[in-house]
Design a protein around this motif. Sequence first.
Motif, PDB file in Angstrom:
ATOM      1  N   ILE A  97      90.283  82.297  56.176  1.00 45.39           N
ATOM      2  CA  ILE A  97      90.376  81.843  54.797  1.00 45.39           C
ATOM      3  C   ILE A  97      91.763  82.248  54.319  1.00 45.39           C
ATOM      4  CG2 ILE A  97      89.362  81.947  52.497  1.00 45.39           C
ATOM      5  CD1 ILE A  97      87.424  80.926  54.575  1.00 45.39           C
ATOM      6  N   TYR A  98      92.517  81.324  53.739  1.00 48.95           N
ATOM      7  CA  TYR A  98      93.950  81.551  53.511  1.00 48.95           C
ATOM      8  C   TYR A  98      94.592  81.914  54.853  1.00 48.95           C
ATOM      9  CZ  TYR A  98      92.502  81.852  48.618  1.00 48.95           C
ATOM     10  OH  TYR A  98      91.957  81.595  47.384  1.00 48.95           O
ATOM     11  N   GLY A  99      94.357  81.051  55.830  1.00 50.09           N
ATOM     12  CA  GLY A  99      94.780  81.328  57.207  1.00 50.09           C
ATOM     13  C   GLY A  99      96.144  80.795  57.578  1.00 50.09           C
ATOM     14  N   GLY A 100      96.868  80.186  56.616  1.00 49.96           N
ATOM     15  CA  GLY A 100      98.215  79.705  56.915  1.00 49.96           C
ATOM     16  C   GLY A 100      98.224  78.701  58.044  1.00 49.96           C
ATOM     17  N   ILE A 101      99.198  78.853  58.946  1.00 46.39           N
ATOM     18  CA  ILE A 101      99.314  77.924  60.073  1.00 46.39           C
ATOM     19  C   ILE A 101      98.707  78.513  61.349  1.00 46.39           C
ATOM     20  CG2 ILE A 101     101.161  76.394  59.338  1.00 46.39           C
ATOM     21  CD1 ILE A 101     101.806  79.579  61.339  1.00 46.39           C
ATOM     22  N   GLY A 102      97.963  79.613  61.219  1.00 44.57           N
ATOM     23  CA  GLY A 102      97.150  80.049  62.352  1.00 44.57           C
ATOM     24  C   GLY A 102      97.570  81.299  63.093  1.00 44.57           C
ATOM     25  N   GLY A 103      98.437  82.134  62.530  1.00 44.60           N
ATOM     26  CA  GLY A 103      98.817  83.362  63.217  1.00 44.60           C
ATOM     27  C   GLY A 103      97.626  84.253  63.523  1.00 44.60           C
ATOM     28  N   ALA A 104      96.720  84.369  62.556  1.00 48.23           N
ATOM     29  CA  ALA A 104      95.533  85.206  62.747  1.00 48.23           C
ATOM     30  C   ALA A 104      94.596  84.602  63.781  1.00 48.23           C
ATOM     31  CB  ALA A 104      94.810  85.398  61.423  1.00 48.23           C
ATOM     32  N   LEU A 105      94.382  83.284  63.727  1.00 49.45           N
ATOM     33  CA  LEU A 105      93.499  82.635  64.696  1.00 49.45           C
ATOM     34  C   LEU A 105      94.084  82.677  66.096  1.00 49.45           C
ATOM     35  CD1 LEU A 105      91.951  79.472  62.992  1.00 49.45           C
ATOM     36  CD2 LEU A 105      90.878  81.672  63.486  1.00 49.45           C
ATOM     37  N   PHE A 106      95.409  82.592  66.191  1.00 44.50           N
ATOM     38  CA  PHE A 106      96.055  82.682  67.501  1.00 44.50           C
ATOM     39  C   PHE A 106      95.718  84.028  68.143  1.00 44.50           C
ATOM     40  CE2 PHE A 106      99.569  83.047  70.502  1.00 44.50           C
ATOM     41  CZ  PHE A 106      99.618  81.769  71.029  1.00 44.50           C
ATOM     42  N   GLY A 107      95.784  85.102  67.336  1.00 43.37           N
ATOM     43  CA  GLY A 107      95.426  86.419  67.845  1.00 43.37           C
ATOM     44  C   GLY A 107      93.950  86.528  68.180  1.00 43.37           C
ATOM     45  N   ALA A 108      93.087  85.930  67.339  1.00 44.04           N
ATOM     46  CA  ALA A 108      91.647  85.976  67.592  1.00 44.04           C
ATOM     47  C   ALA A 108      91.290  85.281  68.901  1.00 44.04           C
ATOM     48  CB  ALA A 108      90.906  85.337  66.419  1.00 44.04           C
ATOM     49  N   LYS A 109      91.953  84.159  69.165  1.00 37.67           N
ATOM     50  CA  LYS A 109      91.694  83.436  70.410  1.00 37.67           C
ATOM     51  C   LYS A 109      92.101  84.270  71.616  1.00 37.67           C
ATOM     52  CE  LYS A 109      92.614  79.030  72.741  1.00 37.67           C
ATOM     53  NZ  LYS A 109      93.328  77.717  72.639  1.00 37.67           N
ATOM     54  N   ARG A 110      93.253  84.943  71.521  1.00 46.10           N
ATOM     55  CA  ARG A 110      93.690  85.817  72.608  1.00 46.10           C
ATOM     56  C   ARG A 110      92.699  86.945  72.850  1.00 46.10           C
ATOM     57  NH1 ARG A 110     100.146  86.787  71.382  1.00 46.10           N
ATOM     58  NH2 ARG A 110     100.960  85.137  72.744  1.00 46.10           N
ATOM     59  N   ALA A 111      92.063  87.395  71.786  1.00 43.00           N
ATOM     60  CA  ALA A 111      91.129  88.513  71.900  1.00 43.00           C
ATOM     61  C   ALA A 111      89.754  88.080  72.405  1.00 43.00           C
ATOM     62  CB  ALA A 111      90.986  89.205  70.543  1.00 43.00           C
ATOM     63  N   GLY A 112      89.542  86.771  72.563  1.00 44.38           N
ATOM     64  CA  GLY A 112      88.289  86.293  73.137  1.00 44.38           C
ATOM     65  C   GLY A 112      87.317  85.664  72.170  1.00 44.38           C
ATOM     66  N   PHE A 113      87.752  85.376  70.943  1.00 42.00           N
ATOM     67  CA  PHE A 113      86.889  84.724  69.968  1.00 42.00           C
ATOM     68  C   PHE A 113      86.960  83.202  70.111  1.00 42.00           C
ATOM     69  CE2 PHE A 113      87.233  88.863  68.111  1.00 42.00           C
ATOM     70  CZ  PHE A 113      86.110  89.034  67.317  1.00 42.00           C
ATOM     71  N   ASP A 114      85.836  82.539  69.873  1.00 43.94           N
ATOM     72  CA  ASP A 114      85.835  81.087  69.706  1.00 43.94           C
ATOM     73  C   ASP A 114      86.258  80.785  68.269  1.00 43.94           C
ATOM     74  OD1 ASP A 114      84.910  80.548  72.282  1.00 43.94           O
ATOM     75  OD2 ASP A 114      82.814  80.756  71.676  1.00 43.94           O
ATOM     76  N   LEU A 115      87.096  79.762  68.097  1.00 45.34           N
ATOM     77  CA  LEU A 115      87.654  79.475  66.780  1.00 45.34           C
ATOM     78  C   LEU A 115      86.744  78.522  66.007  1.00 45.34           C
ATOM     79  CD1 LEU A 115      91.443  79.130  67.640  1.00 45.34           C
ATOM     80  CD2 LEU A 115      90.052  81.181  67.267  1.00 45.34           C
ATOM     81  N   ALA A 116      86.435  78.908  64.758  1.00 49.60           N
ATOM     82  CA  ALA A 116      85.488  78.144  63.948  1.00 49.60           C
ATOM     83  C   ALA A 116      86.178  77.177  62.998  1.00 49.60           C
ATOM     84  CB  ALA A 116      84.589  79.103  63.153  1.00 49.60           C
ATOM     85  N   PHE A 117      87.125  77.665  62.190  1.00 49.15           N
ATOM     86  CA  PHE A 117      87.797  76.812  61.206  1.00 49.15           C
ATOM     87  C   PHE A 117      88.935  77.587  60.563  1.00 49.15           C
ATOM     88  CE2 PHE A 117      84.283  78.936  58.971  1.00 49.15           C
ATOM     89  CZ  PHE A 117      84.963  79.538  57.914  1.00 49.15           C
ATOM     90  N   ASN A 118      89.774  76.843  59.823  1.00 53.36           N
ATOM     91  CA  ASN A 118      90.799  77.436  58.978  1.00 53.36           C
ATOM     92  C   ASN A 118      90.733  76.786  57.601  1.00 53.36           C
ATOM     93  OD1 ASN A 118      93.101  78.812  58.011  1.00 53.36           O
ATOM     94  ND2 ASN A 118      94.463  77.199  58.714  1.00 53.36           N
ATOM     95  N   VAL A 119      90.781  77.610  56.561  1.00 58.48           N
ATOM     96  CA  VAL A 119      90.851  77.116  55.192  1.00 58.48           C
ATOM     97  C   VAL A 119      92.199  77.532  54.623  1.00 58.48           C
ATOM     98  CG1 VAL A 119      89.845  77.166  52.892  1.00 58.48           C
ATOM     99  CG2 VAL A 119      88.369  77.361  54.898  1.00 58.48           C
ATOM    100  N   GLU A 120      92.993  76.558  54.166  1.00 59.14           N
ATOM    101  CA  GLU A 120      94.308  76.860  53.607  1.00 59.14           C
ATOM    102  C   GLU A 120      94.601  75.934  52.442  1.00 59.14           C
ATOM    103  OE1 GLU A 120      96.798  78.347  52.105  1.00 59.14           O
ATOM    104  OE2 GLU A 120      96.637  79.515  53.944  1.00 59.14           O
ATOM    105  N   PRO A 121      94.340  76.398  51.200  1.00 56.70           N
ATOM    106  CA  PRO A 121      94.570  75.548  50.027  1.00 56.70           C
ATOM    107  C   PRO A 121      96.024  75.472  49.575  1.00 56.70           C
ATOM    108  CG  PRO A 121      93.601  77.638  49.366  1.00 56.70           C
ATOM    109  CD  PRO A 121      93.640  77.645  50.873  1.00 56.70           C
ATOM    110  N   ARG A 122      96.900  76.356  50.074  1.00 50.05           N
ATOM    111  CA  ARG A 122      98.290  76.377  49.613  1.00 50.05           C
ATOM    112  C   ARG A 122      99.083  75.253  50.274  1.00 50.05           C
ATOM    113  NH1 ARG A 122      98.734  82.715  50.954  1.00 50.05           N
ATOM    114  NH2 ARG A 122      97.539  81.885  52.709  1.00 50.05           N
ATOM    115  N   GLU A 123      99.715  74.419  49.460  1.00 50.58           N
ATOM    116  CA  GLU A 123     100.311  73.184  49.938  1.00 50.58           C
ATOM    117  C   GLU A 123     101.525  73.395  50.844  1.00 50.58           C
ATOM    118  OE1 GLU A 123      99.233  70.120  49.752  1.00 50.58           O
ATOM    119  OE2 GLU A 123      97.459  70.748  48.651  1.00 50.58           O
TER     120      GLU A 123
END
Length: 323
Positions: free
Chosen positions: A10-36
């Motif tokens: 949530i407020y995940g930007g362009i995916g820096g946090a998800l990139f790390g989560a994927k490396r750590a072994g998580f399946d990726l669910a979604f990203n919410v980013e309202p900032r234009e």
Amino acid sequence: MEQKVTAGTIYGGIGGALFGAKRAGFDLAFNVEPREFFNSQTFKHNFPGVPYYRSLEKTPSTRETLLIGSPNCKQFSNLGTKRRDRGRLHEYGLDKFDYFKFLRYILKTKPDNFILENVPNVLRTFWFEGNALRFSGSSDSVLIMEDYNIQTIKLNAVDFGVPQNRRRVFIIGCKSFMPDFDLKKLLRTSYDYTYNRWSIGSTVEAAFYNIKGKPNQTKPRHTQKRIDGFRRLQFEESYYGTQNNKRLHPDKPSGVVASHCSRFVHPYESRVLTVRECARLMGFPDHFVFHGTETNRLDQVGKSIVPQVSTALCYYIKHKLEE
């Protein structure tokens, strides 16, 4: 059979946090980013098939193992950071803070764990006492995270093998255990191999090695006056006499990569850094491509979570859950 773990942002930007989560072994669910200013094409290019939403009201109803958020930090860079302003914070309204919105979303969706990232100044406005959120504009707790054990920790990206002194606050909330993240302890687990494998070196010169021909490497254009001014700069001297347009020292980490408003000068060349050079200082691999105007891309890079820090935190949570 290994239990499936999922991570969303949530407020995940362009995916820096998800990139790390994927490396750590998580399946990726979604990203919410309202900032234009976060270009959706950047996220979709680097995370094909991962759902992307522009509104907190349109997210899936699934409950994730982990939710990560990096809400707007500008509110804490200015508002509420000066003593004379703190008494007026209640006038601003809690619901105007993206930080508060993220925590309200956590209480609504009830993920098993969450990570909240922001600048250190946030602790002058919001802080946790136990699982109670305190607000400098109120004498009472403004939110109780009753299902979560909370840890507040300050981390510097340079300690994770990234060539940038970037200090950030991380709030870790977990339902099933008391978080006690400590990098030195984590490195004694199987994470040690992962950490060293993804390190790109902790100096500017190491970060820029073999960068020619990589994507987002268009060199900026300057006036002759500006080029001459840059040419005269010694290491760690600034064109303006401020943190902006400071020549980087090749044998040290950089300062904070922030946005298009504050750019560093290359250690050897008479110009400011390219988007790719900034991305390397943030720990992004070269196959991670940024879309949009140059200004837009620089903002996307500088307002992200460092992937290596996200990897470590996500690995820690996954490792604790497995225990």
